[in-house]
Enzyme design. Sequence first.
Site, PDB file in Angstrom:
ATOM      1  N   LEU A 247       0.892  -1.161   0.000  1.00 32.51           N
ATOM      2  CA  LEU A 247       0.000   0.000   0.000  1.00 32.51           C
ATOM      3  C   LEU A 247       0.924   1.203   0.000  1.00 32.51           C
ATOM      4  O   LEU A 247       1.693   1.410   0.938  1.00 32.51           O
ATOM      5  CB  LEU A 247      -0.890   0.030   1.247  1.00 32.51           C
ATOM      6  CG  LEU A 247      -1.824   1.242   1.314  1.00 32.51           C
ATOM      7  CD1 LEU A 247      -2.948   1.100   0.300  1.00 32.51           C
ATOM      8  CD2 LEU A 247      -2.412   1.430   2.709  1.00 32.51           C
TER       9      LEU A 247
ATOM     10  N   ARG B  24     -18.012  -7.253  17.254  1.00 31.14           N
ATOM     11  CA  ARG B  24     -19.020  -6.191  17.361  1.00 31.14           C
ATOM     12  C   ARG B  24     -18.434  -4.840  16.980  1.00 31.14           C
ATOM     13  O   ARG B  24     -19.040  -4.048  16.267  1.00 31.14           O
ATOM     14  CB  ARG B  24     -19.522  -6.105  18.797  1.00 31.14           C
ATOM     15  CG  ARG B  24     -20.429  -7.241  19.228  1.00 31.14           C
ATOM     16  CD  ARG B  24     -20.740  -7.073  20.700  1.00 31.14           C
ATOM     17  NE  ARG B  24     -21.677  -8.054  21.211  1.00 31.14           N
ATOM     18  CZ  ARG B  24     -22.034  -8.112  22.494  1.00 31.14           C
ATOM     19  NH1 ARG B  24     -21.544  -7.250  23.364  1.00 31.14           N
ATOM     20  NH2 ARG B  24     -22.895  -9.028  22.908  1.00 31.14           N
TER      21      ARG B  24
ATOM     22  N   GLY C  53       4.849  -1.293   7.423  1.00 32.13           N
ATOM     23  CA  GLY C  53       4.924  -0.324   8.495  1.00 32.13           C
ATOM     24  C   GLY C  53       5.309   1.061   8.064  1.00 32.13           C
ATOM     25  O   GLY C  53       5.365   1.373   6.871  1.00 32.13           O
TER      26      GLY C  53
ATOM     27  N   THR D 149     -16.475  -9.167  21.439  1.00 29.30           N
ATOM     28  CA  THR D 149     -16.331  -7.716  21.478  1.00 29.30           C
ATOM     29  C   THR D 149     -15.617  -7.195  20.244  1.00 29.30           C
ATOM     30  O   THR D 149     -15.996  -6.164  19.678  1.00 29.30           O
ATOM     31  CB  THR D 149     -15.550  -7.293  22.738  1.00 29.30           C
ATOM     32  OG1 THR D 149     -16.249  -7.775  23.892  1.00 29.30           O
ATOM     33  CG2 THR D 149     -15.440  -5.784  22.814  1.00 29.30           C
TER      34      THR D 149
END
Lengths: 588, 591
Positions: free
Chosen positions: A51, A320, A76, A317
């Site tokens: 990227l 979600r 990184g 969690t």
Amino acid sequence: MCGILAVLGCSDWSQAKRARILACSRRLKHRGPDWSGLYQHEGNFLAQQRLAVVSPLSGDQPLFNEDRTVVVVANGEIYNHKNVRKQFTGTHNFSTGSDCEVIIPLYEKYGENFVDMLDGVFAFVLYDTRDRTYVAARDAIGVNPLYIGWGSDGSVWIASEMKALNEDCVRFEIFPPGHLYSSAGGGFRRWYTPHWFQEQVPRMPYQPLVLREAFEKAVIKRLMTDVPFGVLLSGGLDSSLVASVTKRHLVETEAAEKFGTELHSFVVGLEGSPDLKAAREVADYLGTIHHEFHFTVQDGIDAIEEVIYHDETYDVTTIRASTPMFLMARKIKSLGVKMVLSGEGSDELLGGYLYFHFAPNKEEFHRETCRKVKALHQYDCLRANKATSAWGLEVRVPFLDKEFINVAMGMDPEWKMYDKNLGRIEKWVMRKAFDDDEHPYLPKHILYRQKEQFSDGVGYNWIDGLKSFTEQQVTDEMMNNAAQMFPYNTPVNKEAYYYRMIFERLFPQDSARETVPWGPSIACSTPAAIEWVEQWKASNDPSGRFISSHDSAATDHTGGKPAVANGGGHGAANGTVNGKDVAVAIAV
Amino acid sequence: MCGILAVLGVAEVSLAKRSRIIELSRRLRHRGPDWSGLHCHEDCYLAHQRLAIIDPTSGDQPLYNEDKTVVVTVNGEIYNHEELKAKLKTHEFQTGSDCEVIAHLYEEYGEEFVDMLDGMFSFVLLDTRDKSFIAARDAIGICPLYMGWGLDGSVWFSSEMKALSDDCERFITFPPGHLYSSKTGGLRRWYNPPWFSETVPSTPYNALFLREMFEKAVIKRLMTDVPFGVLLSGGLDSSLVASVASRHLNETKVDRQWGNKLHTFCIGLKGSPDLKAAREVADYLSTVHHEFHFTVQEGIDALEEVIYHIETYDVTTIRASTPMFLMSRKIKSLGVKMVISGEGSDEIFGGYLYFHKAPNKKEFHEETCRKIKALHLYDCLRANKATSAWGVEARVPFLDKSFISVAMDIDPEWKMIKRDLGRIEKWVIRNAFDDDERPYLPKHILYRQKEQFSDGVGYSWIDGLKDHASQHVSDSMMMNAGFVYPENTPTTKEGYYYRMIFEKFFPKPAARSTVPGGPSVACSTAKAVEWDASWSKNLDPSGRAALGVHDAAYEDTAGKTPASADPVSDKGLRPAIGESLGTPVASATAV
């Protein structure tokens, strides 16, 4: 963000092997849609999906030294790369503008001991053809993901995500943050050894200006970019501060020359949810170009399988919270943005989670923050990185800046603890540090605001929708046999069972399920903090709803002065309970 | 480009079915990375993966009419949507999407509205009021569409084969210029232009008119809300596209982020002549030029992905697609979502080398008709899928509906190559843009034939592919090719290699049937192979097989005055060799 895959020591160097490694590397393409590279030296392969954020046209990888005897694939950002480059003026010829290229001359000069000189987030593998040795390293906190595995032929596999190595390795595990793995040394060793790691209680007094300055530097450092960027803004304290500091310093940056001085901010929520309103208020105050994205419960449900595939977890969690972030990241990328700044890490460093109210003393408070920061690579860092990388979007997290962490974790934790008598709500040290009457970063009512209460019909719709949906998918019979089906980390409710089913289909190996942390948790606590309150041990709901601090909060309010001018102590306290829950689920 | 998937009349309506369709639709994600949508009405599903170019923040799909009784999932661009909207004043539009007109036109005109659309498209429209549906594909088949049938009696439509190949017992390429109606239960042609009958037209060549039509075609395609650029190989077609786009850029509302400079893109092996030619044109036009390089190894490493994305085992298509695929990735990484490209000109004007051998204008014209009718299987398929693989949309002005009508209506006598009159291939378009007052291009570029490639650079790509295939396909494999692959049996190791990969991704008989076969030389149709007896003995689809042309060219030139001032000996040899040698690699690099 990039996707790296290194396979070292293959006994088979055939074209078929090369093709296989290419196919595995392609599974990381979402992390690096911009280009691919594959380097091969005998039975050693280094692959990369890039990227392009810094030097987009000349930073393709792998990266080499001058005579191509040393090769690196890196995922990184090295924020101090310009200073490091200056050190090597005249002694090393850089062939690209990539910030990660500095890894090579540092290695050539200092050997394996250079890693602590890097200021940034990274996961890389360096291969030295001269003696066929290699070094792999992961950043201090594990902001960037990395996995290591072993093939039956004795090969060592190192990949940004599990999906690139899970089928070819007999065993694999999470590459530990702050560590390096050296083939010469034959194993792991920790390169990151800050004072706070020992968990001894620090005594440094709180200095607001030092904390403020450290955070501003952390943000400014992360504005190094050659592509359009923005900030994730939920309207909560953390993201509002990130947006405010970014806005203030944007004009000084190179990015401003390229893309103008307008800052873009992004938020996602169910239509009408309070996060959207709070974010808009902050955006208006700061004058950002604000993008408000909506999702429906159905959109979220339709995306769950993909979220689990990308996040590589079955943690309730995390799933979600990841889903709305995943959906938002897609929208952000569609606008041409490739990098965003986000507010993860603050709640861990400063004890911002609700359950920290119950810390019995500053020693326990501090140790819990240490445990939380050390586990971030399995939770918030994993979520933020993979939910955005799924769409080729890079997320940068200034609260997890190496230097900022040293300052924040070097502080006497007495200052971090809640003290209603002194008017200290959670994360008070941060709020106070940015409370500036002369040049306000945020209006006081935003700076000192606790989470708004969500109305049940809107905010809770997301989690309630998930529960309803999974109720339909998982029968009681399935739950009765959960322990036999999934003896490791047995799901304790239908929602967890549903996620586990999907995970096991996508990642069936033992090693895969073992990468997901487990143990009792409530409101994002570690298992150790469950000990703080007896009744928590009996609960199996990881959300914050079960915490009854609103009663004690109400009691405190009636007996003392509120820190903020909120109306109704009960409402504020209740909002805190509910807001924390859904805020985590939607966008942090 | 977007990705659409529609499944109509499923026997089993369930959450599992919904999940399956979401999963299949996801296989089209590369076409539309920006958002997804799924509409479910009883036993019908319309799914969509969107690439947002017009109205990026509110044009999400599926699209509806006012009361949502009509649902459309569309892949394409409707250039005349503003004019059509003006005719639909009684209708209320929900989004700024150019494709929303489809739902409203259908309400107003029923199935007969398709010919009113000026653009490229593939869509499926569901009318929930009577559970009927129609599917349509644009005139030339610029946007891909496949149609299939499930065992349960369901009918499937998809932008790409990969979203329906696993679940359909049989599937076909949806024919261009057609529509399928559930009411009549079959396909019918909606596009019926005069040239389709292949009768030789007699309209004389009108240079200014042709120029005007092409300029309009380009301007029409500058409609965008996102950054865009032009693919520029330095050849005539792409140079004209770049020149016209550059000239009219200021009239458009282009994203401020990119300013008023046109961006151009080119790819090649390092040092290849395309790169040099493109740079020359870019300098002349003052574009912001991006030159990308690839290596033979990078191309080879990408083959499997190319075959998966393009969904073909055709040798020429794969050779040409690979560099385009690699370039598209680079283009997208710069934030560009749309590019304008020069495909279609060689088909319309008989620009391929073998057209020199056309015996008469009738044969010439009929071959151009055949070529255009087959474009959806070749250049359109390649250009669309190689760019869509990375969420980039390719727009092709030479295939503009109005431009095609004009170009295919010209007496083909004017298109034929006549060296004694100084007419090289595609002379009608070169001459149309030969303007001394306001030059679109320098004359030496406007009238340039392909440069000769040096063997060590340009040919490296195709030679590299052949070498690679030779290593992977043994003589024994070739001996049994007829038994392993009885349909469209590969005749070379390169062909065999691509076929092996294709069969791995798309194993069904229906899949292999979507790829056209038959003898071909230098991009000709099977019919034109008859033009020269020697070609049928040398079936290499590259242009090298047509080397004989340079001998004839040399003989013709020897006794005549050349069109240019070049010495006779140079003119006689270099252009002919350049013609034959240049075509294949230019095709492989960037068109």
